[in-house]
Design an enzyme around this catalytic site. Structure first.
Site, mmCIF file in Angstrom:
data_model
loop_
_atom_site.group_PDB
_atom_site.id
_atom_site.type_symbol
_atom_site.label_atom_id
_atom_site.label_comp_id
_atom_site.label_asym_id
_atom_site.label_seq_id
_atom_site.Cartn_x
_atom_site.Cartn_y
_atom_site.Cartn_z
ATOM 1 N N CYS D 134 0.832 -1.198 0.000
ATOM 2 C CA CYS D 134 0.000 0.000 0.000
ATOM 3 C C CYS D 134 0.866 1.248 0.000
ATOM 4 O O CYS D 134 0.801 2.071 -0.905
ATOM 5 C CB CYS D 134 -0.921 -0.025 1.214
ATOM 6 S SG CYS D 134 -1.849 1.502 1.389
ATOM 7 N N TYR D 138 1.419 2.608 -3.860
ATOM 8 C CA TYR D 138 0.640 3.752 -4.359
ATOM 9 C C TYR D 138 1.546 4.798 -5.011
ATOM 10 O O TYR D 138 1.142 5.454 -5.975
ATOM 11 C CB TYR D 138 -0.187 4.364 -3.225
ATOM 12 C CG TYR D 138 -1.606 3.826 -3.147
ATOM 13 C CD1 TYR D 138 -1.859 2.456 -3.189
ATOM 14 C CD2 TYR D 138 -2.711 4.672 -3.042
ATOM 15 C CE1 TYR D 138 -3.152 1.944 -3.128
ATOM 16 C CE2 TYR D 138 -4.012 4.175 -2.979
ATOM 17 C CZ TYR D 138 -4.219 2.816 -3.028
ATOM 18 O OH TYR D 138 -5.509 2.316 -2.970
ATOM 19 N N TYR D 165 -0.694 11.071 -5.449
ATOM 20 C CA TYR D 165 0.290 10.004 -5.246
ATOM 21 C C TYR D 165 1.527 10.151 -6.132
ATOM 22 O O TYR D 165 2.590 9.615 -5.824
ATOM 23 C CB TYR D 165 -0.371 8.637 -5.414
ATOM 24 C CG TYR D 165 -1.404 8.408 -4.325
ATOM 25 C CD1 TYR D 165 -0.995 8.212 -3.011
ATOM 26 C CD2 TYR D 165 -2.771 8.463 -4.594
ATOM 27 C CE1 TYR D 165 -1.922 8.055 -1.995
ATOM 28 C CE2 TYR D 165 -3.710 8.296 -3.572
ATOM 29 C CZ TYR D 165 -3.273 8.099 -2.284
ATOM 30 O OH TYR D 165 -4.196 7.947 -1.276
ATOM 31 N N GLU D 208 -4.454 -6.463 -2.176
ATOM 32 C CA GLU D 208 -4.584 -5.124 -2.777
ATOM 33 C C GLU D 208 -5.226 -5.227 -4.159
ATOM 34 O O GLU D 208 -6.061 -4.393 -4.527
ATOM 35 C CB GLU D 208 -3.203 -4.472 -2.905
ATOM 36 C CG GLU D 208 -2.687 -3.815 -1.636
ATOM 37 C CD GLU D 208 -3.260 -2.420 -1.429
ATOM 38 O OE1 GLU D 208 -4.370 -2.138 -1.889
ATOM 39 O OE2 GLU D 208 -2.570 -1.610 -0.780
#
Lengths: 224, 224, 224, 224
Positions: D134, D138, D165, D208
């Protein structure tokens, strides 16, 4: 009568052994040996590290952003307090390196790990009841040692310490902690559970009294 | 040199303060006051409750059925040991109700909650290193106090206790625990981490020494 | 109305989506594709590993020898159940190695880690409420699928599975779990907390329904 | 090759299934249905609450003030990020009340509770490896979706998300997280343990990917 007063009332002897300990009385009348105070300060620094972890545990055990936020503020405040602590210690000739190199005393291990374990084994209410003798008790002790206010302390040898906990800032922290305890109790405290929480509170108070006693004992040993 | 020997070698003074404590020596030569032994037995019962929780924590932290099974056997063994303990205590006039009603001493809280917190904050290796002074150390103490074997103890006043830990059963438990520690270390111990584990082991050994000291202190207080 | 019935009554749709899921109905009428059942069996094995950890967590979170003992028996029973499971799987051509090599499905991760996190973040009551849809729900499902008793199942293709959960042994386990839930609630459940526990129970029931759905989905994928 | 690159290289298929998921590609080329993005945003809000708890867990598991401080900053940053999130959602017509009222999806439960359980059962390294897909992933996705820089995104429908991001701020956060992972590995990673960590990382990457899939599925369901 809020939940904190009920807990105190359920263990009057344990509570008195803590808030009226000889260490506290002698700090108040200024006769506490410096060596005892310095020994206490070093252990209190090690204590704060574990207390920061206890607030992190409270954040981890929370389920809403609001509760996580409250615990995070408590954690940030303790990390800030360790900064103040380092400055207070410097005034007594103790460097941060001195404190970090010190061995954690049995009394420090006992109270801090007891609190952490209450939180890990129980819920947020257990954790905050175990923390309360420290968080709320220090405010009560501070107020008792400055009956005429912080300004009247003048040249008192332990003026900074007493002033810190008798001051409006810390009194506010403790008042908030008491209300938080009431909120948690309104959510999750049955009368049957009160008996268990009172036992936990009494035990935490005795471990706090042992912590003061450690200060006296280490001070006496240093004087020999 | 297995990992247990390396840990001992890294903290020789702490280790000696524990395995060669006056409580141990006086138990060995039979001069330990009965009041000290009885006080120790009561606290050791409270200690076992927390040790059972430590093995439950090990099972919870395990990832394979095999590891869960090993921890579950350890937990079952401790629950069984508390039964033996109750019988040993009965022989000294202490009922289970007496023991459950006793207040947990600071030294009991300190070591047990320290172990539990090492496990909660760290991994299985941290947990088992913190347990090792107790699990493996008692086997070493038992053997030292029965240099000519269990049968030679005859009328020794602390014969049951020494026999329990010097006996083949407990010696096997400790040998298994040592091998388990080696397995965990082979999996997860870097040399950098060894330094931290040695500090943890030294601290646990000091807390065990404090536990013996508590026995002497409570015994002396009872004699007054 | 015991606490379990109150929890069901508070989330009727979630509960029905679980106990009356198509997977369950088709297992009952014998039309469930074997591929779906086999896929379920493999994931259920991985599920049991985490359930063993949940009972270990319950033992860790307990404070008395009696409560630790109850959790330890639950843990031992699950470890025993995995043995039965391995035999049941062998009958469907699945070896223990097959099951251990299987990847844990999202649905398995979701329900098991949700239960473990409820226990870690909350108290024993939270943990057992999160476990209840599984522990007590399987007994209800077993009974529903064997309305005329286990013996009447005769050549039913899922006879062993239904017989296991409809049988007196498991029905007794579930009845004990219900009483335990009542005891925990009598100790620590306020009405305000009931609302939270009902939400937790509803969520756990949905995650159980998702677990059945996974069986159907994996079965359909295998058939393609 | 830092530890993060080694982990990716050990599970290339799992990693690709996540960073190159159809949800990501369609967000990148602007064809992702708004309903899918909105469904994702709601679940991502619920996700952040659990991520805040994961950083609190990291603080609790830390042993030094420095490590507690790092985790506390991470926690404070996530609490801050939820504020940004609320504003981003408002732009898509979603109020904070909408998001808090939403049911947590199976995919959200699975990844978040998996991470929390890795941390509770393991050590800080396990926790941060589980978080890495994560936290670091990202940043990689953001960079990939803005190959010509954030300014070139102009009227891109998902400009704010990608910009967040791909921007220098978040890229710095991810770079710090990678270095932190290296520090933790230098302290506690043996080669034998790398195999376990790689399995954990691969599993987290798949969870994810499942989280993106949930966005597509919920979007498709909403369009029906």
């Amino acid at each position: 009568m809020d939940i904190f007063d009920r807990l105190k009332a359920a263990s009057p002897a344990d509570w008195q052994s803590y808030v009226d300990h000889a260490f506290v009385r002698r700090m108040g009348d200024g006769t506490l040996p410096e060596a005892a105070f310095r020994a206490y300060l070093v252990q209190d620094y090690l204590f704060l590290i574990q207390f920061a972890r206890a607030y992190a545990l409270a954040a981890y055990k929370s389920r809403t952003l609001a509760d996580i936020g409250v615990a995070q503020e408590g954690l940030a405040a303790i990390l800030h307090e360790t900064g103040l602590h380092v400055r207070l210690c410097a005034r007594w000739g103790l460097s941060q390196a001195d404190m970090e190199a010190a061995a954690e005393h049995q009394a420090t291990v006992a109270y801090t790990r007891f609190v952490l374990d209450c939180g890990a084994a129980g819920d947020l209410l257990d954790l905050h009841v175990a923390l309360a003798p420290c968080v709320v008790g220090y405010a009560e002790i501070g107020r008792a040692l400055a009956p005429d206010g912080v300004d009247a302390l003048k040249d008192h040898p332990y003026r900074e310490w007493i002033g810190e906990y008798a001051g409006a800032g810390y009194q506010g922290v403790a008042a908030t902690a008491r209300r938080h305890l009431d909120d948690l109790a309104a959510r999750a405290m049955t009368e049957r559970r009160f008996t268990e929480l009172a036992a936990l509170f009494g035990k935490a108070s005795r471990l706090e009294a042992d912590f003061w006693q450690m200060g006296l004992d280490l001070g006496a040993a240093a004087a020999r």
